[in-house]
Scaffold this active site. Structure first.
Site, PDB file in Angstrom:
ATOM      1  N   ALA A 238       0.802  -1.224   0.000  1.00 43.02           N
ATOM      2  CA  ALA A 238       0.000   0.000   0.000  1.00 43.02           C
ATOM      3  C   ALA A 238       0.832   1.269   0.000  1.00 43.02           C
ATOM      4  O   ALA A 238       0.279   2.369  -0.031  1.00 43.02           O
ATOM      5  CB  ALA A 238      -0.932   0.003   1.219  1.00 43.02           C
ATOM      6  N   GLY A 239       2.150   1.134   0.013  1.00 41.94           N
ATOM      7  CA  GLY A 239       2.998   2.326   0.021  1.00 41.94           C
ATOM      8  C   GLY A 239       2.836   3.133  -1.258  1.00 41.94           C
ATOM      9  O   GLY A 239       2.559   2.593  -2.334  1.00 41.94           O
TER      10      GLY A 239
ATOM     11  N   ASN B 293      13.007   1.148  -2.845  1.00 38.70           N
ATOM     12  CA  ASN B 293      12.239   2.378  -2.631  1.00 38.70           C
ATOM     13  C   ASN B 293      12.535   3.458  -3.657  1.00 38.70           C
ATOM     14  O   ASN B 293      11.813   4.458  -3.727  1.00 38.70           O
ATOM     15  CB  ASN B 293      12.525   2.931  -1.229  1.00 38.70           C
ATOM     16  CG  ASN B 293      12.009   2.008  -0.147  1.00 38.70           C
ATOM     17  OD1 ASN B 293      10.813   1.796  -0.023  1.00 38.70           O
ATOM     18  ND2 ASN B 293      12.924   1.444   0.630  1.00 38.70           N
TER      19      ASN B 293
ATOM     20  N   GLY C  79       0.804   3.265   9.003  1.00 39.98           N
ATOM     21  CA  GLY C  79       1.886   2.436   9.507  1.00 39.98           C
ATOM     22  C   GLY C  79       1.719   0.962   9.180  1.00 39.98           C
ATOM     23  O   GLY C  79       0.658   0.499   8.748  1.00 39.98           O
TER      24      GLY C  79
ATOM     25  N   ARG D  88       9.295   7.998  -3.863  1.00 39.34           N
ATOM     26  CA  ARG D  88      10.721   8.123  -4.180  1.00 39.34           C
ATOM     27  C   ARG D  88      11.074   7.485  -5.524  1.00 39.34           C
ATOM     28  O   ARG D  88      12.137   7.767  -6.087  1.00 39.34           O
ATOM     29  CB  ARG D  88      11.557   7.486  -3.065  1.00 39.34           C
ATOM     30  CG  ARG D  88      11.569   8.305  -1.777  1.00 39.34           C
ATOM     31  CD  ARG D  88      12.202   7.543  -0.633  1.00 39.34           C
ATOM     32  NE  ARG D  88      13.539   7.072  -0.961  1.00 39.34           N
ATOM     33  CZ  ARG D  88      14.190   6.165  -0.238  1.00 39.34           C
ATOM     34  NH1 ARG D  88      13.607   5.632   0.831  1.00 39.34           N
ATOM     35  NH2 ARG D  88      15.410   5.784  -0.591  1.00 39.34           N
TER      36      ARG D  88
ATOM     37  N   ASN E  50      16.576  -5.756  11.543  1.00 35.53           N
ATOM     38  CA  ASN E  50      15.224  -6.243  11.283  1.00 35.53           C
ATOM     39  C   ASN E  50      14.859  -6.083   9.812  1.00 35.53           C
ATOM     40  O   ASN E  50      14.956  -4.986   9.251  1.00 35.53           O
ATOM     41  CB  ASN E  50      14.229  -5.450  12.155  1.00 35.53           C
ATOM     42  CG  ASN E  50      12.795  -5.869  11.909  1.00 35.53           C
ATOM     43  OD1 ASN E  50      12.509  -7.034  11.659  1.00 35.53           O
ATOM     44  ND2 ASN E  50      11.889  -4.915  11.992  1.00 35.53           N
TER      45      ASN E  50
END
Length: 453
Positions: free
Chosen positions: A14-15, A227, A84, A19, A170
């Site tokens: 969903a981003g 990204n 988020g 960029r 992570n």
């Protein structure tokens, strides 16, 4: 025997991908000729996930349409507005209503992560995350470990100097039983600077509730997220590196492997020779013992053992070259079966049809397959010879053993073993060329003289 719990995957896509600076949604950008999102779906399916849910945003209808086309409407969950990663996973809760099994959360912009990298997250009763040893930990969240027990995930901006020295980071990929995952997510709060719900908070909540938390590790390159365009290029380079190494190990000869580009599903048999600067699009199947010469492009095509392609040849979808067939310099083939030993060595377009065994297609030959509305077939029989600079206007058949004279336009079927002429008879006019030159010269001189007046 202990029965393995069923598996499901939630893929976050969903981003907004701002960029990337591209009109194409980020997760639909290709790596190895396949959308990054499809790589993530492939991995979930290879894991045996019986349910796959993709979380999309309202801002990207193209992503939704892509998922529906592949998985159906039931695979869609919508995050609106984006608040988020924890909020994104909760958006998939309704789509997984009633599911009793393990859920893994992955990402639509992590194209190099394979099923084998993800599989170790399954089989535990608590929460498991995938970590990696970072060459440059930078802004990654750090995994605080006691053995393989994960005690905390600390964001870099909140870390002490001692924690910043930790290189275990992570990846964002997490798995847990469905009921546990969603019950923990319901407790996540957004009291942070961004006002967002973070998936990583699940680890601390699980530990407080007494649930096991652990980390398993994958290679840093496998969990690389994309990204921006530079990262997309880096992912492509890593993908190509693995493909090249795989084919070299399988016995494929490449004198300059760094110049050869493969697609995600390219198949090449051992004993094949691939010269420099060859590009494979999706759907290429090359049998062992073929030769692919420099500057050729092959997509959606099959090349049999002993066949030769190029240099400077293009095989489009549906091209099928039999054993010993040859497609040479500046020849384009689309949706044509070329039987054993058939040849088109120079400057030809073959679209929609077939070329029989041992037939020869002369330089400059065109299969005129399109009338502006519909495509039609051209069939050239075994052993036929089509002379240079011929146009075969489909639908048309050239029979076995037939000859087509050079420069012909063939609009009717040619019987087997016949000789076909489809051109005007040549007429020679003695001295006409000399007369023409004299007249042209005089005209030019008269014009020049008039200009000087």
């Amino acid at each position: 025997m202990t029965q393995t719990p069923p598996r499901a995957a939630i893929i976050l896509a969903a981003g907004q991908g701002t960029r990337m600076k591209s009109p194409l949604p980020k997760v639909l950008h290709p790596v190895g000729g396949r959308a990054m999102l499809d790589h993530a779906i492939d991995a979930a399916e290879a894991l045996g996930c019986e349910r796959v849910v993709v979380v999309v945003g309202e801002h990207s209808p193209e992503v939704r349409a892509h998922v529906v086309n592949r998985l159906g409407e039931a695979a869609i969950a919508v995050q609106d507005p984006p608040l988020g990663t924890g909020h994104a996973v909760r958006a998939a809760e309704q789509a997984l209503a009633g599911f009793e099994g393990d859920v893994v959360v992955t990402y639509g912009d992590v194209p190099l992560l394979k099923a084998a990298d993800i599989a170790p997250v399954f089989g535990a009763s608590g929460v498991t995350v995938i970590g990696f040893e970072a060459r440059d930990p930078g802004a990654y969240g750090r995994l605080i470990l006691e053995g393989d027990i994960l005690t905390a995930i600390t964001e870099a901006k909140e870390a002490s100097p001692e924690v910043l020295a930790v290189t275990a980071c992570n990846s964002g990929v997490m798995a847990a039983p469905a009921a546990l995952l969603f019950s923990l997510l319901a407790q996540v709060r957004n009291d942070n600077a961004k006002g967002e719900y973070y998936l990583t908070d699940v680890v601390e909540l699980a530990r407080k509730a007494g649930h096991p938390t652990r980390a398993v590790f994958a290679d840093e390159d496998a969990v690389m997220g994309v990204n921006a365009q530079a990262e997309l290029a880096q992912a492509e380079a890593l993908f190509q590196k693995v493909q090249r190494e795989t084919f070299l190990a399988a016995g494929v000869t490449m004198s300059a492997p760094d110049t050869v580009h493969f697609a995600w599903d390219t198949q090449v048999g051992g004993g094949t020779v691939i010269e420099p600067y060859v590009v494979f699009g999706p759907g290429a199947v090359i049998e062992g013992g073929a030769r692919i010469r420099s500057f050729s492009h092959i997509e959606g095509a099959r090349v049999a053992a002993g066949a030769e392609v190029g240099p400077y040849a293009r095989l489009r979808p549906g091209a099928d070259l039999g054993r010993g067939a040859k497609v040479g310099n500046f020849v384009e083939v689309k949706n044509v079966l070329m039987a054993e030993g058939a040849k088109a060595n120079h400057l030809a377009y073959l679209g929609d049809g077939s070329v029989g065994a041992g037939a020869n297609i002369g330089a400059g030959t065109i299969f005129c397959n399109y009338d502006g509305f519909n495509k039609a077939q051209t069939e050239v029989g075994a052993g036929a010879f089509v002379g240079s600079n011929s146009s075969l206007v489909a639908p048309v058949t050239v029979g076995a053993g037939a000859l087509v004279a050079s420069g012909s336009v063939i609009t009717e079927d040619v019987p087997a073993d016949a000789l076909a002429f489809g051109r005007a008879r040549q007429t020679n006019k003695p001295q006409a060329a000399a007369d023409f030159r004299e007249k042209a010269k005089a005209k030019k001189e008269a014009a020049k003289a008039a200009k000087l007046k």
